[in-house]
Each structure stands twice: as C-alpha cells, then as structure tokens.
Design a protein around this motif. Structure first.
Motif, PDB file in Angstrom:
ATOM      1  N   LEU A 113      28.784   6.997   5.666  1.00  0.00           N
ATOM      2  CA  LEU A 113      29.158   5.988   4.677  1.00  0.00           C
ATOM      3  C   LEU A 113      28.872   6.417   3.240  1.00  0.00           C
ATOM      4  O   LEU A 113      28.784   5.595   2.343  1.00  0.00           O
ATOM      5  CB  LEU A 113      28.432   4.667   4.983  1.00  0.00           C
ATOM      6  N   THR A 114      28.753   7.708   3.012  1.00  0.00           N
ATOM      7  CA  THR A 114      28.409   8.197   1.684  1.00  0.00           C
ATOM      8  C   THR A 114      29.443   7.782   0.643  1.00  0.00           C
ATOM      9  O   THR A 114      29.087   7.329  -0.448  1.00  0.00           O
ATOM     10  CB  THR A 114      28.239   9.729   1.692  1.00  0.00           C
ATOM     11  N   ALA A 115      30.712   7.909   0.941  1.00  0.00           N
ATOM     12  CA  ALA A 115      31.754   7.526  -0.017  1.00  0.00           C
ATOM     13  C   ALA A 115      31.692   6.030  -0.304  1.00  0.00           C
ATOM     14  O   ALA A 115      31.824   5.610  -1.462  1.00  0.00           O
ATOM     15  CB  ALA A 115      33.130   7.925   0.503  1.00  0.00           C
ATOM     16  N   ASP A 173      28.234  16.817  11.907  1.00  0.00           N
ATOM     17  CA  ASP A 173      29.206  17.912  11.907  1.00  0.00           C
ATOM     18  C   ASP A 173      29.460  18.507  10.521  1.00  0.00           C
ATOM     19  O   ASP A 173      30.308  19.368  10.356  1.00  0.00           O
ATOM     20  CB  ASP A 173      30.510  17.458  12.551  1.00  0.00           C
ATOM     21  N   GLY A 174      28.735  18.061   9.513  1.00  0.00           N
ATOM     22  CA  GLY A 174      28.840  18.655   8.178  1.00  0.00           C
ATOM     23  C   GLY A 174      30.142  18.380   7.458  1.00  0.00           C
ATOM     24  O   GLY A 174      30.590  19.203   6.657  1.00  0.00           O
ATOM     25  N   LYS A 175      30.772  17.225   7.687  1.00  0.00           N
ATOM     26  CA  LYS A 175      32.001  16.889   6.984  1.00  0.00           C
ATOM     27  C   LYS A 175      31.772  16.858   5.483  1.00  0.00           C
ATOM     28  O   LYS A 175      30.696  16.520   5.008  1.00  0.00           O
ATOM     29  CB  LYS A 175      32.508  15.506   7.427  1.00  0.00           C
ATOM     30  N   GLN A 176      32.816  17.212   4.737  1.00  0.00           N
ATOM     31  CA  GLN A 176      32.723  17.180   3.288  1.00  0.00           C
ATOM     32  C   GLN A 176      32.850  15.752   2.786  1.00  0.00           C
ATOM     33  O   GLN A 176      33.500  14.906   3.410  1.00  0.00           O
ATOM     34  CB  GLN A 176      33.805  18.051   2.672  1.00  0.00           C
ATOM     35  N   LEU A 177      32.242  15.488   1.645  1.00  0.00           N
ATOM     36  CA  LEU A 177      32.298  14.180   1.014  1.00  0.00           C
ATOM     37  C   LEU A 177      33.678  13.990   0.399  1.00  0.00           C
ATOM     38  O   LEU A 177      34.105  14.801  -0.410  1.00  0.00           O
ATOM     39  CB  LEU A 177      31.214  14.084  -0.064  1.00  0.00           C
ATOM     40  N   GLY A 178      34.367  12.937   0.779  1.00  0.00           N
ATOM     41  CA  GLY A 178      35.727  12.706   0.304  1.00  0.00           C
ATOM     42  C   GLY A 178      35.799  11.766  -0.882  1.00  0.00           C
ATOM     43  O   GLY A 178      36.109  10.596  -0.733  1.00  0.00           O
ATOM     44  N   LEU A 179      35.519  12.287  -2.074  1.00  0.00           N
ATOM     45  CA  LEU A 179      35.629  11.501  -3.299  1.00  0.00           C
ATOM     46  C   LEU A 179      36.564  12.207  -4.271  1.00  0.00           C
ATOM     47  O   LEU A 179      36.526  13.426  -4.401  1.00  0.00           O
ATOM     48  CB  LEU A 179      34.254  11.342  -3.965  1.00  0.00           C
ATOM     49  N   ASN A 209      26.784   3.193 -14.797  1.00  0.00           N
ATOM     50  CA  ASN A 209      25.451   3.726 -14.546  1.00  0.00           C
ATOM     51  C   ASN A 209      25.028   3.655 -13.075  1.00  0.00           C
ATOM     52  O   ASN A 209      23.847   3.769 -12.770  1.00  0.00           O
ATOM     53  CB  ASN A 209      24.409   3.015 -15.415  1.00  0.00           C
ATOM     54  N   GLY A 210      25.958   3.481 -12.174  1.00  0.00           N
ATOM     55  CA  GLY A 210      25.611   3.413 -10.755  1.00  0.00           C
ATOM     56  C   GLY A 210      25.123   4.757 -10.227  1.00  0.00           C
ATOM     57  O   GLY A 210      25.624   5.808 -10.609  1.00  0.00           O
ATOM     58  N   LYS A 211      24.118   4.703  -9.374  1.00  0.00           N
ATOM     59  CA  LYS A 211      23.548   5.929  -8.812  1.00  0.00           C
ATOM     60  C   LYS A 211      23.554   5.826  -7.289  1.00  0.00           C
ATOM     61  O   LYS A 211      23.143   4.824  -6.724  1.00  0.00           O
ATOM     62  CB  LYS A 211      22.127   6.133  -9.294  1.00  0.00           C
ATOM     63  N   THR A 212      24.030   6.886  -6.641  1.00  0.00           N
ATOM     64  CA  THR A 212      24.003   6.976  -5.187  1.00  0.00           C
ATOM     65  C   THR A 212      23.071   8.110  -4.793  1.00  0.00           C
ATOM     66  O   THR A 212      23.218   9.228  -5.279  1.00  0.00           O
ATOM     67  CB  THR A 212      25.415   7.241  -4.618  1.00  0.00           C
ATOM     68  N   VAL A 213      22.119   7.809  -3.920  1.00  0.00           N
ATOM     69  CA  VAL A 213      21.174   8.807  -3.443  1.00  0.00           C
ATOM     70  C   VAL A 213      21.487   9.097  -1.981  1.00  0.00           C
ATOM     71  O   VAL A 213      21.472   8.198  -1.145  1.00  0.00           O
ATOM     72  CB  VAL A 213      19.717   8.323  -3.585  1.00  0.00           C
ATOM     73  N   ILE A 214      21.805  10.345  -1.694  1.00  0.00           N
ATOM     74  CA  ILE A 214      22.141  10.758  -0.331  1.00  0.00           C
ATOM     75  C   ILE A 214      20.872  11.265   0.347  1.00  0.00           C
ATOM     76  O   ILE A 214      20.253  12.218  -0.105  1.00  0.00           O
ATOM     77  CB  ILE A 214      23.228  11.853  -0.334  1.00  0.00           C
ATOM     78  N   LEU A 215      20.499  10.601   1.433  1.00  0.00           N
ATOM     79  CA  LEU A 215      19.290  10.946   2.175  1.00  0.00           C
ATOM     80  C   LEU A 215      19.602  11.580   3.524  1.00  0.00           C
ATOM     81  O   LEU A 215      18.735  12.183   4.136  1.00  0.00           O
ATOM     82  CB  LEU A 215      18.436   9.694   2.393  1.00  0.00           C
ATOM     83  N   GLY A 216      20.821  11.413   4.011  1.00  0.00           N
ATOM     84  CA  GLY A 216      21.191  11.962   5.309  1.00  0.00           C
ATOM     85  C   GLY A 216      22.592  12.522   5.269  1.00  0.00           C
ATOM     86  O   GLY A 216      23.387  12.188   4.391  1.00  0.00           O
ATOM     87  N   VAL A 217      22.904  13.389   6.199  1.00  0.00           N
ATOM     88  CA  VAL A 217      24.234  13.981   6.280  1.00  0.00           C
ATOM     89  C   VAL A 217      24.773  13.812   7.694  1.00  0.00           C
ATOM     90  O   VAL A 217      24.028  13.637   8.649  1.00  0.00           O
ATOM     91  CB  VAL A 217      24.230  15.473   5.894  1.00  0.00           C
TER      92      VAL A 217
END
Length: 144
Positions: A40-42, A63-69, A52-60
């Motif tokens: 749910l990173t995106a 299968d190592g999919k790329q972030l789709g933004l 000024n929104g900040k997203t902190v990624i703590l897990g991946v």
C-alpha cells in the motif's frame, strides 16, 4: 495511546479506496503516513497532504515490486523516505532509549502480545506470520 491515531483495514472499505477514506477522514490528507507491509505504499503516499505530506516506508513487498508513482505526484511538495530499523542511530540512540525504558518513560511492555519459552519458538514465528502477534518475547530459560 502509543502514537497511532487511526487504523484502516482495506478489506473493510467496500467500494472506497484507502486514499479516498483517509482524504475524507483528514479533510485533505494526512500530515504523515507510515507504510509497514509494502503493498500500500502508493496509497500511503497519495493520502498525504499536498505541500508538506510525508510518507515513511517501513516495509517492502516480498517480491520486490517497484513503487508505482508518477513523477508528477512529487511536484505537489510531498516526500517519501525510508526508515530501516526505525531510522535510529544505534551508537547514540540506543543508550537514550535504554535510559527512557529504565525511567519508565517508554512503556514497551504494552507492545508485547505474547511470551513463549525457547522450546515454543516455532509458535512465536507462526503467530507472527499469521498476523496475530505484534511482539513476542522468547524466554531462553523457559524450557519444558
């Protein structure tokens, strides 16, 4: 309260997306979002405030999919950062955290959901994999 103000279970949203629900709940986006599992990173990024929104990624994802933004999404002043092991600096931060624990300023025992003996270590891993355990203490001296 241990820092989390709201929790949303995506499987309980019906037709609404996570982003839609959070944008509505917050009146325009969260100041900060934390994504702990990967898929749910995106959504976590898109639900933060413009400017000024900040997203902190703590897990991946496993299968190592790329972030789709889209690159255009970054033009609104939002940022994404990672925090391996919470972003701590072990040499300086662990002594501070240890002191806070000793002074009862941090109530870490509230984060423990299970305790098992060493001979039940597989149970601890099963609980974790099933999503039924947040933190499990494995007692090395408790053997059957």
């Amino acid at each position: 309260m241990l820092g989390v103000t709201d929790f949303i279970n995506p499987s309980e949203l019906g037709e609404s997306s996570v982003t839609e629900v959070i944008m509505e709940m917050t009146g325009g986006g969260a100041d900060c979002s934390f994504e702990c599992i990967g898929p749910l990173t995106a959504d976590a990024f898109r639900c933060t405030k413009q400017g000024n929104g900040k997203t902190v990624i703590l897990g991946v994802e496993k299968d190592g999919k790329q972030l789709g933004l889209s690159p255009n999404e970054f033009l609104y002043g939002k940022c994404v950062m990672g925090a391996l092991f919470g972003g701590i600096k072990p040499k300086t931060d662990i002594p501070i955290l240890a002191e806070k624990c000793m002074n009862k300023e941090l109530e870490l025992e509230k984060l423990v959901t299970h305790e098992v003996g060493l001979d039940d270590i597989n149970t601890a891993f099963d609980l974790l994999l099933q999503g039924k355990s947040l933190r499990c203490i494995i007692w090395m001296d408790k053997l059957t």
